[in-house]
Motif scaffolding. Sequence first.
Motif, PDB file in Angstrom:
ATOM      1  N   LEU A  59       0.835  -1.207   0.000  1.00  0.00           N
ATOM      2  CA  LEU A  59       0.000   0.000   0.000  1.00  0.00           C
ATOM      3  C   LEU A  59       0.867   1.254   0.000  1.00  0.00           C
ATOM      4  O   LEU A  59       0.625   2.184  -0.780  1.00  0.00           O
ATOM      5  N   ALA A  60       1.876   1.280   0.857  1.00  0.00           N
ATOM      6  CA  ALA A  60       2.756   2.453   0.931  1.00  0.00           C
ATOM      7  C   ALA A  60       3.449   2.694  -0.406  1.00  0.00           C
ATOM      8  O   ALA A  60       3.570   3.838  -0.858  1.00  0.00           O
ATOM      9  N   GLU A  61       3.874   1.621  -1.056  1.00  0.00           N
ATOM     10  CA  GLU A  61       4.526   1.752  -2.363  1.00  0.00           C
ATOM     11  C   GLU A  61       3.559   2.337  -3.393  1.00  0.00           C
ATOM     12  O   GLU A  61       3.921   3.213  -4.180  1.00  0.00           O
ATOM     13  N   LEU A  62       2.322   1.859  -3.393  1.00  0.00           N
ATOM     14  CA  LEU A  62       1.329   2.355  -4.345  1.00  0.00           C
ATOM     15  C   LEU A  62       1.049   3.840  -4.129  1.00  0.00           C
ATOM     16  O   LEU A  62       0.990   4.620  -5.084  1.00  0.00           O
ATOM     17  N   LEU A  63       0.877   4.250  -2.881  1.00  0.00           N
ATOM     18  CA  LEU A  63       0.555   5.653  -2.593  1.00  0.00           C
ATOM     19  C   LEU A  63       1.754   6.565  -2.849  1.00  0.00           C
ATOM     20  O   LEU A  63       1.595   7.674  -3.375  1.00  0.00           O
ATOM     21  N   THR A  64       2.942   6.089  -2.488  1.00  0.00           N
ATOM     22  CA  THR A  64       4.153   6.877  -2.736  1.00  0.00           C
ATOM     23  C   THR A  64       4.391   7.023  -4.234  1.00  0.00           C
ATOM     24  O   THR A  64       4.680   8.115  -4.725  1.00  0.00           O
ATOM     25  N   ASP A  65       4.252   5.924  -4.954  1.00  0.00           N
ATOM     26  CA  ASP A  65       4.441   5.949  -6.403  1.00  0.00           C
ATOM     27  C   ASP A  65       3.462   6.919  -7.064  1.00  0.00           C
ATOM     28  O   ASP A  65       3.839   7.695  -7.946  1.00  0.00           O
ATOM     29  N   HIS A  66       2.212   6.884  -6.621  1.00  0.00           N
ATOM     30  CA  HIS A  66       1.211   7.795  -7.188  1.00  0.00           C
ATOM     31  C   HIS A  66       1.635   9.251  -6.982  1.00  0.00           C
ATOM     32  O   HIS A  66       1.606  10.058  -7.922  1.00  0.00           O
ATOM     33  N   MET A  67       2.017   9.602  -5.771  1.00  0.00           N
ATOM     34  CA  MET A  67       2.379  10.993  -5.493  1.00  0.00           C
ATOM     35  C   MET A  67       3.652  11.397  -6.244  1.00  0.00           C
ATOM     36  O   MET A  67       3.742  12.525  -6.748  1.00  0.00           O
ATOM     37  N   GLU A  68       4.618  10.508  -6.335  1.00  0.00           N
ATOM     38  CA  GLU A  68       5.848  10.841  -7.061  1.00  0.00           C
ATOM     39  C   GLU A  68       5.568  11.048  -8.546  1.00  0.00           C
ATOM     40  O   GLU A  68       6.111  11.967  -9.160  1.00  0.00           O
ATOM     41  N   ARG A  69       4.705  10.231  -9.117  1.00  0.00           N
ATOM     42  CA  ARG A  69       4.346  10.397 -10.523  1.00  0.00           C
ATOM     43  C   ARG A  69       3.575  11.701 -10.747  1.00  0.00           C
ATOM     44  O   ARG A  69       3.793  12.401 -11.738  1.00  0.00           O
ATOM     45  N   LEU A  70       2.677  12.013  -9.831  1.00  0.00           N
ATOM     46  CA  LEU A  70       1.912  13.251  -9.921  1.00  0.00           C
ATOM     47  C   LEU A  70       2.847  14.459  -9.875  1.00  0.00           C
ATOM     48  O   LEU A  70       2.743  15.374 -10.694  1.00  0.00           O
ATOM     49  N   LEU A  71       3.772  14.449  -8.922  1.00  0.00           N
ATOM     50  CA  LEU A  71       4.713  15.563  -8.793  1.00  0.00           C
ATOM     51  C   LEU A  71       5.617  15.684 -10.017  1.00  0.00           C
ATOM     52  O   LEU A  71       5.933  16.793 -10.451  1.00  0.00           O
ATOM     53  N   THR A  72       6.012  14.567 -10.582  1.00  0.00           N
ATOM     54  CA  THR A  72       6.859  14.590 -11.775  1.00  0.00           C
ATOM     55  C   THR A  72       6.082  15.104 -12.987  1.00  0.00           C
ATOM     56  O   THR A  72       6.621  15.841 -13.822  1.00  0.00           O
ATOM     57  N   ALA A  73       4.820  14.731 -13.072  1.00  0.00           N
ATOM     58  CA  ALA A  73       4.004  15.128 -14.230  1.00  0.00           C
ATOM     59  C   ALA A  73       3.651  16.612 -14.215  1.00  0.00           C
ATOM     60  O   ALA A  73       3.520  17.233 -15.276  1.00  0.00           O
ATOM     61  N   TRP A  74       3.469  17.207 -13.031  1.00  0.00           N
ATOM     62  CA  TRP A  74       3.076  18.610 -12.947  1.00  0.00           C
ATOM     63  C   TRP A  74       4.275  19.510 -13.240  1.00  0.00           C
ATOM     64  O   TRP A  74       5.328  19.385 -12.627  1.00  0.00           O
ATOM     65  N   GLU A  75       4.095  20.434 -14.164  1.00  0.00           N
ATOM     66  CA  GLU A  75       5.125  21.411 -14.510  1.00  0.00           C
ATOM     67  C   GLU A  75       4.526  22.801 -14.460  1.00  0.00           C
ATOM     68  O   GLU A  75       3.671  23.142 -15.271  1.00  0.00           O
TER      69      GLU A  75
END
Length: 194
Positions: A59-75
């Motif tokens: 679960l922690a991996e899924l939630l962390t991965d989601h937030m990291e991808r979101l932060l990377t995608a936002w410019e």
Amino acid sequence: MARTHGSRADITGPLIREQALRLFARHGYAAVSMRQIAAAVGVQAGTLYGYTADKQALLAELLTDHMERLLTAWEDDPALPPLQRLERFVRFHIAYSLDHSDAVFLSYMELRSLSPENLAAVTALRRRYEEALAAILRAGQDSGEMTVPDTRLASMALIGMLTGVTNWYRTGGRLDRARVADIYWDLARGAVGA
């Protein structure tokens, strides 16, 4: 530990995460067992532990991965006028949320299921995203284009409003994605007094 015959790490690992995300989003973290995830993947339950320590780590991996991808995608582009930056944020968030609805749902509904250490890590990532919006709102206030009584609260409220689209939007419904984004932009502009 040996892998199940025929399994491949480059395929099985992502498939475990994909099925766990789907099952957690549909049934809730507490209701899903490691055996159910294994069955969905087509491996034995013991195989999962070659990829993750336990269900909490997954679960922690899924939630962390989601937030990291979101932060990377936002410019963001601080050179743009604040209202244009806000519009870009609104349209980005709507599109990203609809494209990743299970991950977004899980990110909001299952924070309560994280251990304190994992919650702190995911919360730190969420705060970075909230701060990206808060920076836009501060710039809007400084330029006189926006008025909000509390920047942090306004950031969280706007993100909450935008994320809500995942609860009701259905492809092929009355409104297409572009129209939904237009309406949310109008709502967000009004919420910041612009």
